[in-house]
Design an enzyme around this catalytic site. Structure first.
Site, mmCIF file in Angstrom:
data_model
loop_
_atom_site.group_PDB
_atom_site.id
_atom_site.type_symbol
_atom_site.label_atom_id
_atom_site.label_comp_id
_atom_site.label_asym_id
_atom_site.label_seq_id
_atom_site.Cartn_x
_atom_site.Cartn_y
_atom_site.Cartn_z
ATOM 1 N N GLY A 283 -18.228 -38.298 -52.174
ATOM 2 C CA GLY A 283 -19.238 -39.332 -52.006
ATOM 3 C C GLY A 283 -20.629 -38.739 -52.099
ATOM 4 O O GLY A 283 -20.828 -37.722 -52.772
ATOM 5 N N GLU A 284 -21.597 -39.388 -51.456
ATOM 6 C CA GLU A 284 -23.014 -38.951 -51.456
ATOM 7 C C GLU A 284 -23.679 -39.158 -52.815
ATOM 8 O O GLU A 284 -24.852 -38.822 -52.970
ATOM 9 C CB GLU A 284 -23.177 -37.459 -51.120
ATOM 10 C CG GLU A 284 -22.573 -36.981 -49.850
ATOM 11 C CD GLU A 284 -22.770 -35.466 -49.635
ATOM 12 O OE1 GLU A 284 -23.377 -34.798 -50.497
ATOM 13 O OE2 GLU A 284 -22.334 -34.974 -48.591
ATOM 14 N N GLY A 285 -22.923 -39.607 -53.807
ATOM 15 C CA GLY A 285 -23.439 -39.633 -55.179
ATOM 16 C C GLY A 285 -23.179 -38.341 -55.927
ATOM 17 O O GLY A 285 -23.683 -38.152 -57.045
#
Lengths: 316, 316
Positions: A283-285
């Site tokens: 996640g987090e980009g």
């Protein structure tokens, strides 16, 4: 989408010193960016990355082994430059902003009632839309929120149907019994809100960072800014938009195929093939920020290569 | 390979602010680079890209629609900075050198006899080895040579067996009848040299740029420099080394899965999973140069992320 620019970009690809089609997906990405940016030679001068963070009432059901305090701790880590997304944005030249969304006021437990009311949902969507920079020429979206792989699974189950367990995976570290429990929570929550509409699901079982991602995607759509979505949670976040109208996501690419088992079903349903497939599930980009490097590669070739005529190469 | 450095790198990955394993292949790549470079925090300060070019007598059999003059024209294009590999090396920070190998003296038609004698083969291997820079900390290998997808298919058929047609694809632009003709040429050529040994196949049906790639791979192996091979032709080029001893390729990664249909069979036989899969089939080292960006991403996270203790995040 500017068909004229896209067609001119496709024609340019045929003039470059390579066999037609030999750059594969890089050619399609260059044409995609040309169409959305409305210029034959698209550019990435202002890549923006937005990471939205939220907390979730569903954690009361014990769906995540980590305390919700980790969400704020990771936001501090993003702000201090210590997370994966910081390194990947620095490497690939994206300006990163982190947008925490009322972390001290989690959404409600969706097995008890709607996670958010309509005003809360709209406020989070608005925050997402407002965070998009006017000068952005590509937008990377990511998220952080303890418990949000359960939220994502609920959105996917609600929009795409099937069995709840088909959308549930390890998340930040669930073992097999915990995964079975997550699936029960998802099935129960979605059943409780049966009859909700596409966007209604965002309030019913979503969260603030999911709503903010929807808001940012819509803002980018209006401004024709191409979007790189991250993986499982980011893709599930926009499932309510897809349910409302798949064309709302025409400007969106999916950065990578997540290791979360439910991601493939979503990307196939949306008919979007992820750019990278590296077994990531952070996640987090992070997967989208890594895929930005591929977009830069596509444009470096598209804009920088010589044509057959320029290079004096036979056979163009 | 330094097991101590690799183990320490694996331990460091577990301390970084992310769920264990969530960076997927990026974690494995960081550990791989740590082991080959012999340091817990590997670095890419001197990425070198080498593109070897050669001409092939097998073109007399009409296996390629382009004239052999295109090889020299593309070398000039590389030197002028106009090709895809130039753009991708510039983007990802690799120093590119192009090494043309006696372009005015093609190898012999391998359906008539050995493509090269032993002295020619060794000279080309030596040229490949000599081109590796002493300071290189990662080596990207690529090739150019009209007709060399037929040479690659012959090497793959010779080393891995199966049907000749299973290793033959479009190359720079063959249509279906031309592909069938290529397969006949490959089957005939390999049958003519039946009984050759692993490295003997390099002389029998290979070419100078294939031999140079083998030489560079061996030189890198001795100096523990990790290698990024490109796609179909580059992988086929090292098949004779694999036949001699698969361990000779332990320091090699495969940059991307080529659109050439024979590539998958080779990478599966070698048990090496390509890093990218973007439908590319250009050669020149283009897929490897693009994959360098993924290696840089792996190291950016490995070296730049905060640990749980440093960031004050719970749950490490």
């Amino acid at each position: 989408f500017d068909d004229t620019a896209a067609e001119a970009a496709r024609a340019r690809q045929l003039d470059l010193t390579k066999p037609p089609g030999s750059l594969g997906r890089l050619e399609d990405l260059a044409v995609f960016l040309a169409g959305w940016q409305g210029r034959v030679r698209p550019a990435i001068d202002h890549a923006q990355a937005l990471v939205f963070a939220g907390n979730h009432g569903i954690c009361a059901q014990g769906v995540n082994p980590f305390p919700q305090a980790v969400t704020a701790q990771m936001v501090a880590n993003f702000e201090a430059g210590g997370a994966a997304i910081n390194q990947l944005c620095a490497l690939n030249g994206a300006a990163l902003s982190v947008v925490p969304l009322e972390l001290d006021r989690p959404t409600r437990d969706f097995t008890d009632g709607p996670a958010m009311d309509e005003a809360e949902t709209l406020a989070a969507m608005q925050a997402g839309a407002a965070a998009v920079a006017p000068e952005a020429d590509v937008l990377i979206l990511g998220e952080m929120g303890i418990g949000n792989s359960t939220v994502a699974a609920a959105l996917a189950h609600a929009v795409f149907g099937g069995e709840a367990r088909g959308w549930v995976g390890r998340g930040t570290g669930s073992d097999t019994p915990a995964i079975a429990h997550k699936a029960e929570v998802v099935a129960h929550g979605v059943a409780r809100h049966a009859g909700s509409s596409g966007l209604g699901w965002l309030s019913a079982v979503g969260g603030r960072e999911q709503a903010a991602i929807c808001g940012a995607v819509l803002a980018a759509r209006l401004r024709r800014i191409p979007v790189l979505l991250d993986g499982f949670i980011c893709t599930a976040s926009v499932a309510p938009l897809w349910a409302a109208d798949p064309a709302l996501l025409d400007h969106c690419l999916i950065g990578h195929a997540s290791a979360e088992p439910g991601h493939r079903g979503m990307t196939e349903a949306m008919d979007k093939r992820p750019i990278l497939d590296l077994g990531m599930a952070l996640g987090e980009g992070s997967g989208a920020a890594l895929a930005l490097g591929v977009l830069r590669g596509a444009l470096a070739c598209h804009n920088g290569m010589a044509t057959f005529a320029e290079a004096g190469v036979s056979g163009g």
